[in-house]
Each structure stands twice: as structure tokens, then as C-alpha cells.
Design a protein around this motif. Structure first.
Motif, PDB file in Angstrom:
ATOM      1  N   GLU A 490       3.870  -3.018  -5.113  1.00  0.00           N
ATOM      2  CA  GLU A 490       2.934  -3.810  -4.342  1.00  0.00           C
ATOM      3  C   GLU A 490       2.394  -2.941  -3.202  1.00  0.00           C
ATOM      4  N   ARG A 492      -1.021  -2.385  -0.029  1.00  0.00           N
ATOM      5  CA  ARG A 492      -2.204  -2.854   0.693  1.00  0.00           C
ATOM      6  C   ARG A 492      -2.525  -1.863   1.819  1.00  0.00           C
ATOM      7  N   ASP A 501     -11.918  -0.093   2.072  1.00  0.00           N
ATOM      8  CA  ASP A 501     -11.268  -0.254   0.760  1.00  0.00           C
ATOM      9  C   ASP A 501     -11.206   1.065  -0.007  1.00  0.00           C
ATOM     10  N   LYS A 518      -6.876  -2.926  -0.790  1.00  0.00           N
ATOM     11  CA  LYS A 518      -7.669  -3.639   0.199  1.00  0.00           C
ATOM     12  C   LYS A 518      -6.687  -4.148   1.250  1.00  0.00           C
ATOM     13  N   ASP A 520      -5.512  -7.118   1.403  1.00  0.00           N
ATOM     14  CA  ASP A 520      -4.582  -8.048   0.767  1.00  0.00           C
ATOM     15  C   ASP A 520      -3.670  -7.301  -0.207  1.00  0.00           C
ATOM     16  N   TRP A 521      -2.520  -7.884  -0.480  1.00  0.00           N
ATOM     17  CA  TRP A 521      -1.576  -7.263  -1.401  1.00  0.00           C
ATOM     18  C   TRP A 521      -2.141  -7.213  -2.819  1.00  0.00           C
ATOM     19  N   ASN A 522      -1.859  -6.120  -3.486  1.00  0.00           N
ATOM     20  CA  ASN A 522      -2.196  -5.966  -4.896  1.00  0.00           C
ATOM     21  C   ASN A 522      -0.972  -5.366  -5.596  1.00  0.00           C
ATOM     22  N   THR A 523      -0.979  -5.393  -6.937  1.00  0.00           N
ATOM     23  CA  THR A 523       0.202  -4.943  -7.677  1.00  0.00           C
ATOM     24  C   THR A 523      -0.169  -3.936  -8.748  1.00  0.00           C
TER      25      THR A 523
END
Length: 546
Positions: A490, A492, A501, A518, A520-523
């Protein structure tokens, strides 16, 4: 370039925000700062076309006297002209035609009332007479002015340096970066046994009794701080470089006792020219030649008259600023100051607040020089190694219209910003062509940061608005926060401006991948359990495991 920056320690400013920081500094600005740093009504109505700086330098008295003939084109109707000259020099009179004109003195600015009609598109001129003891540079090029020194044989050894402080510290001129004179003649009268070296090509040496006048002609546009005088017991040697535009005359002026040493040490110069014409395109001043001139201070990027005082050592006075070993493969002053011929002299900032255009690209040129001769890995190691010198004390872009440059980070951080941008392009040849096109598009021009930022966005095909806002206008270093759980990563961005970004390359289990973080959290999901994780060090970012 203010070459002293490398050896200074900086104290970080502890303010609550960038805005508070800027407001705090802005409160200190004076009317003189505004007169020096803004395009005043008394400047904007006329365009410089030609200077003839005609002076006598008296080394024994540390005295300069003479005149500057200023030719200009009338753009708009006006009859008051601002000319700049800093005390203790005195502007004694101004003549147009045969008429002496009224002058209102206001600190460093002098407002001249013109009596003749100033018709739009007409070409007129004034003769500005001045004299006095110019400010002496105690620690050039840091404080600027005239260095009145002597060589080991007791001969006078004199040089000017005035970046930031302004050329008006030693001669009267339109002292603002936005308007470069199209061409100029520099005539310097000195005692018979000495030699003066200035910008451009030597047109004539005129014997006048027990003195000589050296006449140097500059055929290309030149910024005020790039104009120089260098006076000493010089000897000269030359070579012709087979460059992109044909034969380029390369002249070297050194103190008599250093001739043989210089012939060996200055072999870095043609190497520099070969590497930089590869990266940036044609040397911008073939008509005016290239010169390297020994001076009694560290060095400066005077156009076609680059000055040198690095004690004939590799690195920066024998030191490697990157701590990698690569910095001792070249003479720092030769490479860096000559790099300014493309970035500072060819492409020039309109306002010193945008000085990153000069210093970031030129600092970046150092690792491109290393890359050209020692490979891409070596170049990357060099620029990454310089990060230890970044302070993040204040933004790289300074404050407009008050002659206020940004943070000293415009050097090391600026180079790493450009190195990071190169990674986003993923095409080294495209990047090289962008740098070359930049020097064509803005050939012999003064520009703003906005113009350069827009150009790079257009040429890369990437909207770099947030990228430049992040790196140039704040002290925030983007931080990649991440968490690993088995096969899952995970991530960000934190510590970023709005809409930042930037993609980033990582290595998971020794395999390269691109992430697109970005705020926000991403995976990211790996095929196998994540054993190792590394952020590509070519990106100037921080990372934090949480």
C-alpha cells in the motif's frame, strides 16, 4: 554563479508557513530594492540597443572614470530615463546632443530628464559620465565589486564581479535583467605594462603615452552582470576548436608564471565544449569566441570571458562536492562556469527571482559532463551525491520585482529536480533533444520561469504544473509512505502540493515497477511475497515505511 555557496553552512528558517516566510522577508524590502528589481516606468519605455563603455582604470588610486554611451530605441513616449549607478561612484553629468541634462539622484537610481523629442521607433543616445572609487570586493564573488589585488610578482591583478549586486556597482547602465543590450564596445585604458581582457573579441590596442586602451567588441546580446574587466600581467595562448558551427576560437589569459601549468590544466576546456555541444547544442557565442581568464577570485560566468580562480585543481578547490569521487574528475570552475554560457548567458532570467534557470540547469550540466565521459551510472551517482548539500530552507523561486533570488538550493536541489524529470521521460535521447531545443527556442533571450516550465510541459507531453509547484515553490520533499503485508504494497504521497501525482519507479524483489501514487492510498500486488522493496534513488523524494 556565486560559487561560495558550497562552503557555507545554512540555518533553516523556522516559520509556520512559506507565506509567513515570504511576508517576513518582504517587510525588509525598501524603495531602493523596488527601483533596482522592477521594470519601472522610467525603464520600460526604451529598449537598449548598444553600449560603448569607455573608461580609465587607475590601479594605484583604485579609481575608475569615464563614460558610457547608451543607445536606445524609443518604444513609448516619455522623457524621463532611469540609469543605475551605485555609490560611492558618482554620476557627474549626462549629455544628449550637446546639451547637459538635468538629473534627479535617488540612491542607486538616477532619473534623467531628456529635452529632445523622444519619437516612437527613433534611435537615440546619451553619454553618461561618471567617476570615483567603486565598491571594493572583499570576498569576491560573494559580495561583488572590484577586486584590487596583486600577483606574486607585485603586479596589479584586478577584476570585476557583480552577480546579484548588479553591474551598476562599477559602471552606469540599465541595471535590470529583462533588457539585454544587443551589442557593445568596451574600451579600457590602463597602465602600459598591464593587459585588460573583457568580453567578445579584441578589436584594437591603442598606445596612448605611457598607457594603453584595449577595445573589445561584443557582437551578441549580453546581460549587464556578464560584462567584465580583468587586468593583470597576462600572457595568452590559443587553440581552435572544431565545433558544431565550424571553427571556434578559444583564448586563454593567465598570469605569466602560470602559463605552462595552464596549458596542461585547461585541457578540460575542449572536453567541456565537446560534451556540452552534445547535450545542449551549438555554443551560443561563436561570433564572440570563448575565453577563459585567470582572476584573483574563484570564478564567474562572464559571457565569452569566463573567469577562473580554482588554483589549477580538480574539483572545487580540490574538493569533491558530491562525495562520490566523480567530482575530482574535472575542474569544477571550468565546467560549471562554462556551462553558464548556455544557461545564464544564452538563456537569461528576466528577474533574479527565477535564477534557478541559470543555476539549476548549469549545476545539472556537471553530471551530464560526467555522464558523457564516464557513463550514465557515474553521472547519476554524482548528482545524487550532491543531495547532502540541499538545505530546503526556503523556496527556489525568489520574490519578484525586488531583486531577490530564491534559495541557494537552486544549485543542488535544482540539479536533482531536473534529474528526476529525466526519469519521468524514460527516453534519454528525447531528453537530450529537449535540452538542445530549449537553447534554440530561447536563443539569446531573457525568459521567465513560467516560459521554461510551459516549454518543458509541452516538450515532454507531461503536465508539470504540480511538479514545478512542488519543487520550485515549496520546501516540501515528496514522501512516499508505504506499508507491506505479504504480497500487498500500500502506498501514497504525503507532504505534497495539490494535484501532485508524480509516478515513481520502485524495485520489488529485485524487479522494476512503476507506481502512480496520489494523496490517497493505493495498492500494488506482487506475484510473490514482498521480500525487498526499494525506491529508485534517481528520484528526489523521501520514503517512509509505516
Amino acid at each position: 554563479m556565486k560559487t561560495f555557496y558550497f562552503l557555507l553552512l545554512f540555518t533553516s528558517l523556522s516559520l509556520n508557513s512559506i507565506n509567513a516566510q515570504l511576508l517576513n522577508k518582504q517587510e525588509r524590502f525598501t524603495r531602493q530594492d523596488t527601483l533596482r528589481g522592477s521594470i519601472t516606468p522610467e525603464r520600460e519605455w526604451w529598449d537598449l540597443t548598444y553600449y560603448h563603455l569607455d573608461i580609465k582604470v587607475d590601479p594605484e588610486k583604485k579609481y575608475i572614470s569615464g563614460k558610457n554611451t547608451i543607445q536606445y530605441k524609443v518604444l513609448n513616449s516619455n522623457n524621463v530615463m532611469q540609469i543605475d549607478l551605485q555609490p560611492p561612484l558618482k554620476l557627474t553629468k549626462v549629455i544628449q546632443g550637446e546639451e547637459e541634462l538635468a538629473i534627479k539622484h535617488d540612491g542607486n537610481a538616477h532619473f534623467i530628464t531628456l529635452n529632445q523629442p523622444q519619437n516612437i521607433n527613433s534611435i537615440n543616445s546619451i553619454d553618461v559620465y561618471y567617476e570615483g572609487h567603486p565598491k571594493e570586493a572583499i570576498r569576491a564573488p560573494w559580495d561583488g565589486g572590484i577586486s584590487w589585488k596583486k600577483d606574486t610578482n607585485g603586479n596589479h591583478f584586478i577584476a570585476s564581479s557583480c552577480q546579484g549586486l548588479g553591474a551598476s556597482v562599477w559602471w552606469p547602465c540599465k541595471d535590470h535583467m529583462y533588457d539585454e543590450v544587443d551589442s557593445m564596445l568596451i574600451s579600457v585604458n590602463i597602465p602600459d605594462k598591464l593587459t585588460n581582457v573583457s568580453n567578445g573579441r579584441l578589436r584594437l590596442v591603442e598606445q596612448i603615452g605611457d598607457s594603453k586602451t584595449f577595445h573589445w567588441i561584443v557582437k551578441n546580446p549580453i546581460n549587464n552582470y556578464g560584462v567584465n574587466i580583468n587586468i593583470g600581467d597576462y600572457v595568452n595562448f590559443t587553440e581552435v576548436y572544431d565545433g558544431m558551427a565550424g571553427n571556434l576560437d578559444m583564448n586563454y589569459y593567465v598570469l605569466r608564471d602560470n602559463l605552462e601549468k595552464a596549458k596542461e590544466h585547461f585541457k578540460d576546456v575542449p572536453k567541456m565544449m565537446k560534451a556540452f555541444e552534445h547535450w545542449f547544442g551549438q555554443y551560443p557565442f561563436y561570433r564572440d569566441s570563448y575565453k577563459l581568464v585567470e582572476v584573483p577570485y574563484l570564478g564567474m560566468e562572464h559571457q565569452s570571458s569566463v573567469t577562473y580562480g580554482n588554483q589549477y585543481k580538480k574539483g572545487y578547490l580540490g574538493n569533491d562536492l558530491s562525495g562520490t569521487g566523480w567530482g575530482l574528475k574535472f575542474d569544477f570552475i571550468i565546467i560549471h562556469e562554462s556551462g553558464h554560457e548556455w544557461f545564464a548567458n544564452n538563456i537569461t532570467n528576466k528577474d533574479v527571482a527565477d535564477m534557478w534557470i541559470h543555476e539549476s540547469f548549469t549545476s545539472y550540466s556537471e553530471n551530464l559532463f560526467i555522464e558523457y565521459y564516464y557513463g550514465k551510472k557515474a553521472g547519476s551517482e554524482y548528482v545524487i551525491g550532491t543531495r547532502k548539500n540541499i538545505t530546503n530552507d526556503r523556496p527556489i523561486i525568489g520574490i519578484y520585482n525586488v531583486n531577490k533570488e530564491g534559495s541557494i538550493d537552486m544549485y543542488f536541489k535544482g540539479a536533482n529536480i531536473l534529474h528526476t524529470l529525466r526519469q519521468l521521460i524514460e527516453d534519454d535521447e528525447k531528453w537530450r533533444q529537449i535540452l538542445r531545443k530549449m537553447n534554440i527556442t530561447f536563443y539569446h533571450q531573457t525568459v521567465s520561469s513560467e516560459q521554461i516550465e510551459n516549454f518543458l510541459s509541452e516538450q515532454t507531453g507531461i503536465d508539470l504544473t504540480a511538479f514545478f509547484n512542488q519543487y520550485l515553490r515549496t520546501i516540501k520533499v515528496p514522501t512516499l509512505e508505504y506499508h507491506i503485508d505479504g504480497k500487498s504494497l500500500e502506498y501514497r504521497w504525503r507532504n505534497i502540493v495539490d494535484k501532485f501525482d508524480m509516478p515513481i519507479q520502485i524495485k520489488v524483489n529485485e524487479t522494476d515497477h512503476w507506481l502512480f501514487p496520489k494523496s490517497d492510498w493505493n495498492t500494488f500486488t506482487s506475484e510473490n511475497k514482498i521480500e525487498t522493496f526499494e525506491v529508485d534513488p534517481n528520484f528526489y523524494v523521501e520514503s517512509k515505511k509505516i
